[in-house]
Design a protein around this motif. Structure first.
Motif, PDB file in Angstrom:
ATOM      1  N   LEU A 130       0.794  -1.167   0.024  1.00 15.67           N
ATOM      2  CA  LEU A 130       0.060  -0.021   0.050  1.00 15.67           C
ATOM      3  C   LEU A 130       1.025   1.237   0.027  1.00 15.67           C
ATOM      4  O   LEU A 130       1.611   1.399   0.743  1.00 15.67           O
ATOM      5  CB  LEU A 130      -1.032   0.004   1.308  1.00 15.67           C
ATOM      6  CG  LEU A 130      -1.802   1.091   1.328  1.00 15.67           C
ATOM      7  CD1 LEU A 130      -2.858   1.153   0.361  1.00 15.67           C
ATOM      8  CD2 LEU A 130      -2.415   1.108   2.654  1.00 15.67           C
ATOM      9  N   TYR A 131       0.787   2.043  -0.954  1.00 11.87           N
ATOM     10  CA  TYR A 131       1.527   3.315  -1.040  1.00 11.87           C
ATOM     11  C   TYR A 131       0.677   4.273  -0.649  1.00 11.87           C
ATOM     12  O   TYR A 131      -0.335   4.712  -1.434  1.00 11.87           O
ATOM     13  CB  TYR A 131       2.271   3.353  -2.321  1.00 11.87           C
ATOM     14  CG  TYR A 131       2.956   4.497  -2.637  1.00 11.87           C
ATOM     15  CD1 TYR A 131       4.167   4.395  -2.049  1.00 11.87           C
ATOM     16  CD2 TYR A 131       2.472   5.498  -3.365  1.00 11.87           C
ATOM     17  CE1 TYR A 131       5.169   5.816  -2.145  1.00 11.87           C
ATOM     18  CE2 TYR A 131       3.403   6.755  -3.674  1.00 11.87           C
ATOM     19  CZ  TYR A 131       4.788   6.851  -3.023  1.00 11.87           C
ATOM     20  OH  TYR A 131       5.549   7.859  -3.110  1.00 11.87           O
ATOM     21  N   ILE A 132       0.908   5.112   0.433  1.00 11.02           N
ATOM     22  CA  ILE A 132       0.244   6.290   0.835  1.00 11.02           C
ATOM     23  C   ILE A 132       0.888   7.572   0.430  1.00 11.02           C
ATOM     24  O   ILE A 132       2.060   7.670   0.798  1.00 11.02           O
ATOM     25  CB  ILE A 132      -0.006   6.279   2.318  1.00 11.02           C
ATOM     26  CG1 ILE A 132      -0.820   4.952   2.629  1.00 11.02           C
ATOM     27  CG2 ILE A 132      -0.814   7.619   2.748  1.00 11.02           C
ATOM     28  CD1 ILE A 132      -1.159   4.727   4.148  1.00 11.02           C
ATOM     29  N   VAL A 133       0.185   8.303  -0.348  1.00  6.10           N
ATOM     30  CA  VAL A 133       0.894   9.800  -0.674  1.00  6.10           C
ATOM     31  C   VAL A 133       0.077  10.985   0.056  1.00  6.10           C
ATOM     32  O   VAL A 133      -0.809  11.091   0.115  1.00  6.10           O
ATOM     33  CB  VAL A 133       0.661   9.967  -2.030  1.00  6.10           C
ATOM     34  CG1 VAL A 133       1.010  11.424  -2.459  1.00  6.10           C
ATOM     35  CG2 VAL A 133       1.114   8.992  -3.036  1.00  6.10           C
ATOM     36  N   ASP A 134       1.102  11.692   0.636  1.00  8.33           N
ATOM     37  CA  ASP A 134       0.622  12.956   1.418  1.00  8.33           C
ATOM     38  C   ASP A 134       0.018  13.879   0.362  1.00  8.33           C
ATOM     39  O   ASP A 134       0.508  14.032  -0.686  1.00  8.33           O
ATOM     40  CB  ASP A 134       1.930  13.669   2.192  1.00  8.33           C
ATOM     41  CG  ASP A 134       2.158  12.549   3.451  1.00  8.33           C
ATOM     42  OD1 ASP A 134       1.548  11.859   3.942  1.00  8.33           O
ATOM     43  OD2 ASP A 134       3.543  12.689   3.704  1.00  8.33           O
ATOM     44  N   VAL A 135      -1.252  14.431   1.041  1.00  5.23           N
ATOM     45  CA  VAL A 135      -1.755  15.634   0.137  1.00  5.23           C
ATOM     46  C   VAL A 135      -0.922  16.797   0.313  1.00  5.23           C
ATOM     47  O   VAL A 135      -0.661  17.216   1.384  1.00  5.23           O
ATOM     48  CB  VAL A 135      -3.265  15.477   0.623  1.00  5.23           C
ATOM     49  CG1 VAL A 135      -3.788  16.740  -0.173  1.00  5.23           C
ATOM     50  CG2 VAL A 135      -3.977  14.520   0.208  1.00  5.23           C
ATOM     51  N   PRO A 136      -0.619  17.394  -0.843  1.00 12.89           N
ATOM     52  CA  PRO A 136       0.124  18.775  -0.419  1.00 12.89           C
ATOM     53  C   PRO A 136      -0.852  19.819   0.273  1.00 12.89           C
ATOM     54  O   PRO A 136      -2.029  19.793   0.256  1.00 12.89           O
ATOM     55  CB  PRO A 136       0.380  19.346  -1.962  1.00 12.89           C
ATOM     56  CG  PRO A 136      -0.590  18.416  -2.642  1.00 12.89           C
ATOM     57  CD  PRO A 136      -0.923  17.284  -2.203  1.00 12.89           C
TER      58      PRO A 136
ATOM     59  N   VAL B  36       3.311  32.708  -0.609  1.00 14.85           N
ATOM     60  CA  VAL B  36       2.518  31.405  -0.669  1.00 14.85           C
ATOM     61  C   VAL B  36       3.868  30.241  -0.583  1.00 14.85           C
ATOM     62  O   VAL B  36       4.582  30.380  -1.278  1.00 14.85           O
ATOM     63  CB  VAL B  36       1.556  31.353  -2.090  1.00 14.85           C
ATOM     64  CG1 VAL B  36       1.071  29.823  -2.170  1.00 14.85           C
ATOM     65  CG2 VAL B  36       0.864  32.244  -2.226  1.00 14.85           C
ATOM     66  N   THR B  37       3.405  29.328   0.391  1.00 13.81           N
ATOM     67  CA  THR B  37       4.215  28.330   0.644  1.00 13.81           C
ATOM     68  C   THR B  37       3.546  26.958   0.393  1.00 13.81           C
ATOM     69  O   THR B  37       2.297  26.668   0.664  1.00 13.81           O
ATOM     70  CB  THR B  37       4.562  28.203   2.155  1.00 13.81           C
ATOM     71  OG1 THR B  37       5.364  29.586   2.318  1.00 13.81           O
ATOM     72  CG2 THR B  37       5.634  27.112   2.274  1.00 13.81           C
ATOM     73  N   ILE B  38       3.983  25.989  -0.555  1.00 14.30           N
ATOM     74  CA  ILE B  38       3.643  24.925  -0.721  1.00 14.30           C
ATOM     75  C   ILE B  38       4.277  23.781  -0.350  1.00 14.30           C
ATOM     76  O   ILE B  38       5.489  23.778  -0.615  1.00 14.30           O
ATOM     77  CB  ILE B  38       3.262  24.879  -2.263  1.00 14.30           C
ATOM     78  CG1 ILE B  38       2.432  25.907  -2.877  1.00 14.30           C
ATOM     79  CG2 ILE B  38       2.439  23.251  -2.638  1.00 14.30           C
ATOM     80  CD1 ILE B  38       2.758  25.904  -4.318  1.00 14.30           C
ATOM     81  N   ARG B  39       3.506  22.950   0.435  1.00 16.45           N
ATOM     82  CA  ARG B  39       4.455  21.762   1.034  1.00 16.45           C
ATOM     83  C   ARG B  39       3.859  20.434   0.238  1.00 16.45           C
ATOM     84  O   ARG B  39       2.868  20.191   0.583  1.00 16.45           O
ATOM     85  CB  ARG B  39       4.045  21.724   2.391  1.00 16.45           C
ATOM     86  CG  ARG B  39       4.564  22.831   3.401  1.00 16.45           C
ATOM     87  CD  ARG B  39       5.827  22.327   4.053  1.00 16.45           C
ATOM     88  NE  ARG B  39       6.457  23.530   4.646  1.00 16.45           N
ATOM     89  CZ  ARG B  39       7.426  24.152   4.625  1.00 16.45           C
ATOM     90  NH1 ARG B  39       8.490  23.504   3.898  1.00 16.45           N
ATOM     91  NH2 ARG B  39       7.728  25.156   5.243  1.00 16.45           N
ATOM     92  N   LEU B  40       4.839  19.890  -0.538  1.00 21.45           N
ATOM     93  CA  LEU B  40       4.374  18.525  -1.216  1.00 21.45           C
ATOM     94  C   LEU B  40       4.100  17.304  -0.477  1.00 21.45           C
ATOM     95  O   LEU B  40       3.586  16.522  -0.860  1.00 21.45           O
ATOM     96  CB  LEU B  40       5.273  18.444  -2.532  1.00 21.45           C
ATOM     97  CG  LEU B  40       5.648  19.571  -3.222  1.00 21.45           C
ATOM     98  CD1 LEU B  40       6.880  19.378  -4.540  1.00 21.45           C
ATOM     99  CD2 LEU B  40       4.580  20.155  -3.930  1.00 21.45           C
ATOM    100  N   GLY B  41       4.708  17.295   0.787  1.00 23.77           N
ATOM    101  CA  GLY B  41       4.463  15.968   1.457  1.00 23.77           C
ATOM    102  C   GLY B  41       5.719  15.147   1.303  1.00 23.77           C
ATOM    103  O   GLY B  41       6.078  14.453   2.355  1.00 23.77           O
ATOM    104  N   GLU B  42       6.306  15.098   0.232  1.00 26.10           N
ATOM    105  CA  GLU B  42       7.388  14.235   0.024  1.00 26.10           C
ATOM    106  C   GLU B  42       8.077  15.038  -1.223  1.00 26.10           C
ATOM    107  O   GLU B  42       7.542  15.735  -1.983  1.00 26.10           O
ATOM    108  CB  GLU B  42       6.964  12.644  -0.470  1.00 26.10           C
ATOM    109  CG  GLU B  42       6.160  12.619  -1.537  1.00 26.10           C
ATOM    110  CD  GLU B  42       5.567  11.122  -1.873  1.00 26.10           C
ATOM    111  OE1 GLU B  42       5.568  10.769  -3.095  1.00 26.10           O
ATOM    112  OE2 GLU B  42       5.152  10.359  -0.812  1.00 26.10           O
TER     113      GLU B  42
END
Length: 87
Positions: free
Chosen positions: A8-14, A23-29
């Motif tokens: 199971l591959y879980i991707v963090d939502v940005p 404006v700062t964007i965090r991609l999660g990975e």
């Protein structure tokens, strides 16, 4: 009898945050590539577009843009996210 395991591959939502014109964007990975496009919602004018490689966060300063509502389109390796913000 044994159950078959599946990976199971879980991707963090940005997530995106705004502090004034920043404006700062965090991609999660760390993403192989991500594209950011910002459009003025009232005029339809694209005011920012950039492709980033190998990063997990992006920071933009939009102090030169006029006050108004903007649409943020974030494309991370083909998965698209959108949001709105006001300057």
């Amino acid at each position: 009898m044994f159950a078959t395991r599946k990976s199971l591959y879980i991707v963090d939502v940005p997530t995106a945050y705004q502090n004034g014109s920043i404006v700062t964007i965090r991609l999660g990975e760390t993403a192989t590539y991500s594209a950011v496009t910002i459009t003025n919602k009232e005029t339809g004018e694209q005011v920012y577009s950039m492709i980033y490689a190998g990063t997990d966060h992006i920071q933009l300063d939009l102090k030169e843009e006029t006050k108004g509502t903007y649409t943020l389109l974030l494309n991370i390796q083909g998965v698209k996210y959108t949001g709105e913000f006001t300057l």
